[in-house]
Write a protein that holds these residues in place. Structure first.
Motif, short mmCIF file in Angstrom:
data_model
loop_
_atom_site.label_atom_id
_atom_site.label_comp_id
_atom_site.label_asym_id
_atom_site.label_seq_id
_atom_site.Cartn_x
_atom_site.Cartn_y
_atom_site.Cartn_z
N GLU A 52 0.84 -1.20 0.00
CA GLU A 52 0.00 0.00 0.00
C GLU A 52 0.87 1.24 0.00
N VAL A 53 0.34 2.29 -0.67
CA VAL A 53 1.02 3.59 -0.68
C VAL A 53 0.66 4.29 0.61
N THR A 54 1.64 4.77 1.36
CA THR A 54 1.41 5.42 2.64
C THR A 54 1.69 6.90 2.62
N THR A 55 2.77 7.32 1.93
CA THR A 55 3.22 8.71 1.99
C THR A 55 3.53 9.20 0.59
N VAL A 56 3.10 10.43 0.30
CA VAL A 56 3.37 11.04 -1.00
C VAL A 56 3.94 12.43 -0.75
N CYS A 57 5.12 12.71 -1.36
CA CYS A 57 5.75 14.03 -1.25
C CYS A 57 5.67 14.74 -2.58
N ARG A 58 5.18 15.97 -2.57
CA ARG A 58 5.01 16.77 -3.79
C ARG A 58 5.71 18.10 -3.60
N PRO A 59 6.23 18.64 -4.68
CA PRO A 59 6.82 19.99 -4.59
C PRO A 59 5.71 21.03 -4.51
N LYS A 87 15.19 9.58 8.19
CA LYS A 87 15.31 8.20 8.68
C LYS A 87 13.97 7.67 9.22
N GLY A 88 12.88 8.23 8.72
CA GLY A 88 11.59 7.72 9.17
C GLY A 88 11.34 8.07 10.64
N PRO A 89 10.35 7.56 11.22
CA PRO A 89 9.33 6.74 10.54
C PRO A 89 8.44 7.61 9.66
N PHE A 90 7.77 6.94 8.73
CA PHE A 90 6.89 7.64 7.80
C PHE A 90 5.44 7.47 8.22
N CYS A 91 4.55 7.82 7.34
CA CYS A 91 3.11 7.72 7.71
C CYS A 91 2.76 6.29 8.10
N GLN A 92 2.02 6.20 9.14
CA GLN A 92 1.63 4.90 9.69
C GLN A 92 0.10 4.79 9.72
N LEU A 93 -0.31 3.52 9.79
CA LEU A 93 -1.75 3.29 9.92
C LEU A 93 -2.28 3.99 11.17
N GLN A 94 -3.38 4.65 11.01
CA GLN A 94 -3.95 5.34 12.17
C GLN A 94 -4.71 4.36 13.04
N GLY A 95 -4.71 4.64 14.33
CA GLY A 95 -5.46 3.80 15.25
C GLY A 95 -4.65 2.64 15.74
N ARG A 148 -2.73 13.85 15.51
CA ARG A 148 -1.53 13.63 14.70
C ARG A 148 -1.70 14.31 13.36
N CYS A 149 -0.65 14.95 12.90
CA CYS A 149 -0.75 15.74 11.66
C CYS A 149 -0.71 14.80 10.45
N SER A 150 -1.13 15.29 9.28
CA SER A 150 -1.13 14.50 8.04
C SER A 150 -0.22 15.09 6.98
N CYS A 151 0.43 16.22 7.30
CA CYS A 151 1.31 16.85 6.29
C CYS A 151 2.50 17.48 6.99
N LEU A 152 3.75 17.15 6.45
CA LEU A 152 4.98 17.72 6.96
C LEU A 152 5.75 18.38 5.83
N LYS A 153 6.55 19.35 6.23
CA LYS A 153 7.44 19.98 5.23
C LYS A 153 8.74 19.19 5.20
N GLY A 154 8.89 18.44 4.18
CA GLY A 154 10.08 17.61 4.03
C GLY A 154 9.85 16.22 4.60
N LEU A 155 10.60 15.29 3.98
CA LEU A 155 10.47 13.90 4.39
C LEU A 155 11.50 13.61 5.45
N PRO A 156 11.12 13.04 6.55
CA PRO A 156 12.11 12.71 7.58
C PRO A 156 13.17 11.78 6.98
#
Length: 1348
Positions: A107-114, A161-169, A151-159
């Motif tokens: 599954e696609v979890t995180t998408v980064c766009r300019p 070393k993670g962690p990245f978006c995770q399943l909620q709940g 918990r937020c759903s949008c960050l400026k820049g990709l961390p």
């Protein structure tokens, strides 16, 4: 990750796979960058094993791998997502000997766009950045508005070393169901049946294979089957999956399940309960609040429903419920249920249910609704005195109230200032009311104040406080200035414009209260008034007086000044001489003295002459003198009265007692003395002791009067009533004290001084009868003062009494008795008044012991009182006695009543005797009093020492202050001897009464010879009377047919029978009444009332039947031509004979018995002392006697002077003769009887009247038998015929026949001779017999046989 300056797009995919061996992969050569993370999703539990894997093989482990993919072109993202969604899972990877890898999901979890110069990385649906990333990384600007804690759903820049978006709940349990389109069998309800187990095994295998692709999958369990075809319910434990992934899992289930089960793909349903945040605002809910229930979930859907569990209803938009659902920032679904004006019926459990695809997100919460309870005093009374008053309201539950409002309703408007304390949840409303705002009213003006608490969410709770505003009394006092002289009177009227008060009193400017007997207070509908009245003013009344109306703590005061000018009171002016004899050529000094040195103008006045007095001061005494010259009078001998007039600065005057002056020729004077004066032989004069030869101290003059008599040529003392100086001083103080406004305050000190002074002057008391009398007068005066006496005051009183009752003083008492005064009775009365006012302070039992007097008292306390038993022992007098009152008697007394008993060993020798030479009180004298009035029957038992066991019969007596013209005497009414033995006599003060008590208010003295004689007459007479009346009734029954041949005779015998019957019953009840009175029994009171009623009724019936007999005779003789039927005559007779007595008797008992004054205290007969109920018998009886006597005169006149044509037949003449004979005998007897009875009414009536009254009354039955029955000739003939005395009857008939041919009244008849002589006739009186019509003869024949 690429540099932010490159226009690239990257995405993170999560790959979930499991392997049976630990992977040893290097993915960096395949995907850049590669981050490998191992998740042990089961925590500390063993790693999950797949059913398809044999238990002998190595356990499979699940891994999650985050993969970053970068694209140069953003358009590549959607195709890749489409491709990934089209894959069928699980995907079997390459198998080796060491490992077998299966890909469960991608599954696609995180998408980064300019975005501009920045890279914004957002999470796909169902995923969120971890909390720590939201805190340490910069979030996108358009998402800064997320609430804290989200918990937020949008960050400026990709961390990096993670962690990245995770399943909620977190882990959830999905309650799922699916339908099998096969028939339902009952074995599916039995979990132990083979069919159930087969279905369960097959379905769980398919579910395991299908749902294992879900991230975080742990377990699936079939929970049961229910009809509806076959509905399978099962639970899946996993993390929250996306709808797309759940559909994929359901597809896998369909593939892995045998087609024979016919599973319906469209029937999958999922319910989850821990994905929704359910909040209720406010936390504490009151009735009337607007309540908001809000569901928040990160599942985006607007399909939300609300359900009330207790009402079993879905909630829709209406006037009270509002449902609003929206999606916030495309990330959170929010549904808000608003309940307006909530009630307790809205309380209960609410369900919020959000539906998305096959998912149902459900959350439950219970809501309580509390009523607002406000605490406050519901009623208050406020005085309009301009003082602040606070009304207070507090909420039972303390919350932050939005506001508290105060409102008022009423006839008047009195506003206030509200203050609310949020910490305590209370509100205070402070108001002030003055007299101008409050109109005068008897009960005050009521205003209702309402405090209303309003919550932040609109709930309102209120409490009403009823406030009664009462006006402060506006007082109006007597306007005219009050200026009086001593001895005069004044009154001050104080008027209030309101009638509502708790207390009214008067006091002085020094704050001393005026004794209450000086003022009266009345309440009216619209006001009140208090009047201070002083009849004899002393200079103590000079000053300022305050009229005070108090209501609670509010006082209304009116002030008045009183100016009192000194002026001696007439009793305080001592004159000398009281009486003087002067020769016609002589002179004499007159003087008037007072105990004060004031500037008075004093003149002596004789007839119309006035002479100015000469002032002389001797210590405290000031005397005004005048030398009278007999020569100033023109004639002699003469008698004159001289007065001295005292005039003060206010021009008010007082006149002294008169001084009598006798001018006589000098040759008649024999006695001469420079102090006493001159006088003729036998002359008796009185002189004030202080101006006599009796020794007197200068500072305190002797009081009283001494009497001299001229014997030969010397003055001899005839009577000495002088009062020693100390006692005289106390007497003057006592007279002043009872006129003092502060008498109750001064009394304790005065009683102490009296006790001390009396003890010091014992010799004077035993030497001067006047001193003894003065002390008794002092005690009598002072006993009228107190309303309450304490133990110390009572001790002083008894100490004084002890002194004057000591044995050395008894000889002085004998002198007092010889003067025939009632001072011994006066002393006893004074002690009783003090006893009734006694209120012991601390203890319930008080004991005071003196040599010649002892006292015991007890206070009745609430509960069950102890019996009152007191003993008295006087060793010096060798006397003792006991008093006992049972506790059942004490229970009838008022609470805090005081019972006081005072015993006197020597008083018996000085109390007056009602029979000369007989000392009735030969023992201890004990008086018992109760502080409050006694309304119920009360009994006191007493035991006395038997002084003379072999002597006269002892009798229990009490001192009756009302006897002998209120001078007092011994009385035994209500007291009787209970027991006599050698040592003691037991009495109970609570008797067979002779016949004379029927009318006499006063019974003969108990135990006297008269009482014994009357009892003997009564018993013998009643026996003869009852036997005679019974014989009369028997005779009437035997001869009835023979003697009632005509209507007149019939009515006569009707009357005779009823007279006899009524008298027989009355006599019987009289014996019952005597028995009741002589034998003490608990029911004697009720029985006595009944006996009195029947005696009253039947004796009245005797009289009214006698009246009926007389009226019948009058009717038949006067109204000859008028005829009435027998039934009408009988009706009238019985109505008069029994109806009138019944009405009189019932009215009498009804009017007096409710107050328990129907009968006497000492006999079962009509009361006289309290209600004069005896008149209800006396008046009708005497009126009937007078009427019958009048009828008798008319009958005799009619017989002696008949009208022409009225000559009756021979039979009728005989009947008329019997009428005259019966009435002439019976009525005088009745008249004489009750005439003598009337004589016994008067106090001290002669014993002869009692004896004659009892003798005639007791033998009434015998008189009726003889004169009313046997004397009747026809009755005699009937009896002779009945008993067959034919010979005697024949001879008697001849004589009767001969008599019938002779005129009724002839000279040969003694009776007729008396009548003829009475009317001046001589010889024979013949009645003419002219012819009459048949009708007239018929009427007269019946009329003239009324008594035959």
């Amino acid at each position: 990750m690429k540099s932010p300056k490159r226009t690239t797009l990257c995405c993170m995919i999560i790959v979930i796979y499991f392997s049976q061996a630990t992977p040893n992969l290097n993915l960096e050569s395949i995907v850049h960058p590669l981050i490998l993370r191992e998740h042990e999703l089961a925590g500390k539990e063993p790693l999950r094993q797949k059913r398809a894997v044999a238990s002998s093989r190595v356990a499979a482990e699940e891994y999650t791998v985050d993969v970053e993919i970068s694209f140069e072109n953003a358009s590549f993202l959607e195709p890749i997502k489409t491709y990934l969604n089209s894959l069928s899972f699980p995907i079997q990877g390459n198998s080796t000997d060491q490992a077998t890898t299966t890909i469960l999901s991608i599954e696609v979890t995180t998408v980064c766009r300019p975005t501009g110069n920045e890279i914004w990385c957002s999470c796909e649906t169902g995923y969120r950045w971890p909390q720590e990333r939201c805190l340490h990384n910069i979030t996108c600007q358009e998402h800064d508005g997320f609430p804290a804690g989200h918990r937020c759903s949008c960050l400026k820049g990709l961390p990096p070393k993670g962690p990245f978006c995770q399943l909620q709940g977190a882990d959830v349990t999905l309650r799922m169901s699916v339908r099998l389109n096969v028939g339902f069998q009952q074995d599916l309800k039995n979990s132990s049946s083979a069919l159930y187990r087969s279905y369960k095994t097959d379905l769980e295998t398919a579910f395991w294979k299908g749902y294992s692709i879900l991230p975080g999958f742990k377990l699936v369990t079939v929970t049961g089957f229910r009809p509806g075809s076959v509905v399978v319910t099962y639970e899946v434990k996993t993390t929250t999956p996306s709808p797309e992934l759940m559909r994929k899992a359901n597809d896998q289930v369909m593939r892995n399940l045998n087609q024979t089960y016919k599973m319906d793909y469209n029937s999958f349903q999922v319910v989850t309960s821990n994905e929704t945040k359910f909040t209720i605002v406010p936390e504490i809910i009151f009735e009337g609040d607007t309540v908001t229930l809000m569901c928040e979930t990160e599942v985006l859907s607007s399909n939300v429903s609300w359900h009330h569990v207790e009402r079993h209803s879905d909630l829709q938009n209406n006037s009270r419920f509002s449902v609003y659902t929206f999606v916030l920032n495309n990330m959170t679904s929010i549904s808000r249920l608003t309940i307006y004006n909530i009630t307790q019926g809205d309380a209960g459990e609410y369900i919020c249910k959000l539906t998305l695809d096959i998912f149902e997100y459900e959350s439950r919460k219970k809501m309580d609704v509390t009523p607002i309870r406000i605490l406050a005093t519901e009623e208050m009374k406020v005085t309009c005195d301009n003082n602040p008053v606070s009304l207070n309201c507090c909420s039972e539950i303390n919350v932050n109230w939005s506001t508290v409002e105060w409102k008022q309703q009423g006839k008047i408007n009195i506003p206030g200032n509200p203050e609310t304390d949020t910490d305590s949840g209370c509100s205070r409303y402070t108001l002030k009311a003055d007299g101008r705002q409050c109109p005068s009213s008897l009960g005050g003006v009521r205003v209702t104040y309402v405090c209303e608490f309003i919550s932040e969410h609109g709930a309102r709770g209120s409490k009403s406080i009823e406030v009664t505003f009462t006006s402060v009394a506006n007082l109006t006092i007597t306007r005219d200035p009050i200026s009086v002289s001593e001895g005069q009177n004044f009154s001050i009227k104080c008027i209030s414009d309101v009638s509502n008060y708790d207390e009214v009193y008067w006091n002085t400017s020094a704050g001393i209260k005026i004794y209450p007997k000086f003022y009266t207070t009345k309440r009216y509908a619209d006001g009140a008034e208090s009047v201070l009245t002083v009849n004899t003013v002393t200079r103590e009344w000079n000053g300022t007086y305050h009229c005070i109306f108090r209501y609670k703590n509010s006082y209304s005061v009116a002030t008045k000044d009183v100016t009192v000018y000194p002026l001696p009171l007439e009793p305080n002016i001592m004159v000398d001489p009281l009486e003087a004899t002067i020769p016609c050529n002589g002179s004499h000094h007159f003087k008037c003295c007072i105990e004060e040195n004031e500037d008075y103008k004093v003149t002596f006045q004789m007839d119309s002459l006035s002479f100015l007095a000469e002032k002389e001061v001797k210590g405290k005494q000031v005397c005004y003198k005048y030398n009278f010259m007999a020569s100033s009078v023109s004639w002699c001998p003469k008698k004159l009265n001289i007065f001295c007039h005292f005039t003060n600065a206010a021009n008010n005057s007082v006149q002294s007692p008169s001084m009598k002056l006798n001018l006589v020729p000098g040759e008649n004077i024999m006695c001469q003395d420079p102090i006493i004066g001159v006088g003729e032989p036998g002359k008796v004069i009185q002189k004030l002791c202080q101006f006599s030869s009796v020794p007197s101290s200068p500072g305190s003059p002797t009081g009283g009067i001494i009497t001299y008599k001229c014997v030969g040529s010397q003055w001899k003392v005839k009577k000495n009533d002088c009062i020693s100086a100390p006692i005289n001083s106390l007497l003057q103080l006592a007279k002043a004290l009872i006129k003092s406004p502060y008498q109750d305050a001064k009394l304790p000190t005065y009683l102490k001084d009296l006790s001390v002074s009396t003890g010091k002057v014992k010799h004077e008391v035993s030497s001067f009868p006047g001193s003894l009398g003065a002390i008794i007068n002092i005690l009598d005066l002072l006993s009228t003062v107190p309303t309450q006496v304490n133990s110390e005051m009572m001790t002083h009183v008894l100490s004084t009494v002890n002194t004057i009752l000591s044995k050395p003083v008894l000889s002085t008492w004998k002198v007092v008795q010889q003067q025939q005064t009632n001072q011994s009775s006066q002393l006893l009365d004074s002690v009783e008044r003090f006893s009734r006012a006694l209120r012991p302070e601390d203890s319930t039992v008080l004991s005071i012991n003196q040599t010649n007097v002892q006292m015991r008292s007890m206070v009745i306390k609430p509960g069950h009182p102890k019996a009152y038993k007191q003993s008295f022992v006087f060793s010096d007098s060798d006397l003792w006695g006991n008093v006992a009152i049972e506790n059942c008697q004490l229970g009838n007394l008022q609470r805090d009543s005081s019972i006081v008993t005072v015993a006197f060993p020597t008083l018996k020798t000085i109390l007056a005797q009602d029979v000369p030479g007989k000392n009735f009180a030969n023992s201890l004298v004990m008086t018992t009093t109760v502080s409050h009035n006694i309304t119920l029957p009360f009994s006191v038992s007493m035991t006395f020492k038997n002084i003379n066991p072999s002597g006269a019969v002892p009798r229990c007596v009490f001192w009756n202050f009302d006897l002998a013209n209120h001078t007092g005497g011994w009385d035994s009414s209500g007291c009787y001897v209970n027991k006599v033995d050698e040592d003691s006599v037991s009495c109970i003060c609570d008797h067979l009464t002779s016949f004379s008590i029927l009318m006499s208010p006063d019974s003969p003295y108990p135990g006297s010879l008269l009482e014994i004689l009357l009892d003997i007459i009564s018993y013998i007479g009643l026996c003869f009377s009852i036997l005679s009346l019974a014989a009369c009734l028997v005779v009437e029954a035997v001869v009835w047919k023979s003697v009632t041949k005509n209507r007149t005779s019939y009515m006569r015998h009707i009357c005779i029978v009823n007279i006899a019957a009524s008298l027989l019953v009355a006599d019987s009840w009289f014996i019952v009444a005597a028995a009741i009175h002589n034998h003490y029994h608990p029911l004697n009171k009720t029985a006595c009332v009944a006996a009195t009623f029947f005696i009253h009724f039947f004796y009245l019936s005797v009289f009214f039947w006698m009246l009926t007999l007389g009226l019948m005779l009058f009717y038949r003789l006067v109204f000859i031509l008028h005829d009435a039927s027998k039934s009408i005559q009988k009706t009238i007779a019985f109505s008069l004979g029994y109806g009138c007595p019944l009405v009189i008797s019932v009215i009498t008992v009804g009017a007096t018995q409710p107050q328990e004054v129907y009968t006497r205290k000492n006999a079962c007969w009509l009361n006289w002392e309290d209600t004069k109920a005896l008149l209800a018998f006396v008046i009708p009886a005497l009126i009937i006697v007078v009427v019958n006597m009048t009828i008798m005169i008319v009958v005799i006149s009619k017989i002696l002077r008949p009208s022409i044509g009225d000559k009756p037949s021979k039979q009728e003449k005989s009947s008329l003769f019997q009428i005259s004979k019966s009435i002439g005998v019976l009525t005088p007897l009745l008249g004489l009887t009750w005439g003598f009875g009337l004589a016994t009414v008067f106090q001290g009536s002669n014993a002869v009247f009692h004896i004659i009254f009892t003798l005639l009354n007791a033998f009434q039955g015998l008189f009726i038998l003889l004169f009313g029955c046997l004397w009747d000739q026809k009755v005699q003939e009937a009896l002779l015929k009945k008993f067959s005395l034919s010979r005697w009857s024949s001879q008697h008939s001849k004589s009767t026949s001969l008599g019938s041919s002779t005129p009724v009244f002839s000279m040969s008849s003694p009776i007729s001779r008396r009548f003829n002589n009475l009317f001046g006739k001589t010889g024979t009186y013949n009645v003419s017999t002219p012819e009459t019509t048949s009708s007239s003869l018929e009427n007269t024949s019946s009329a003239y046989s009324l008594l035959n």
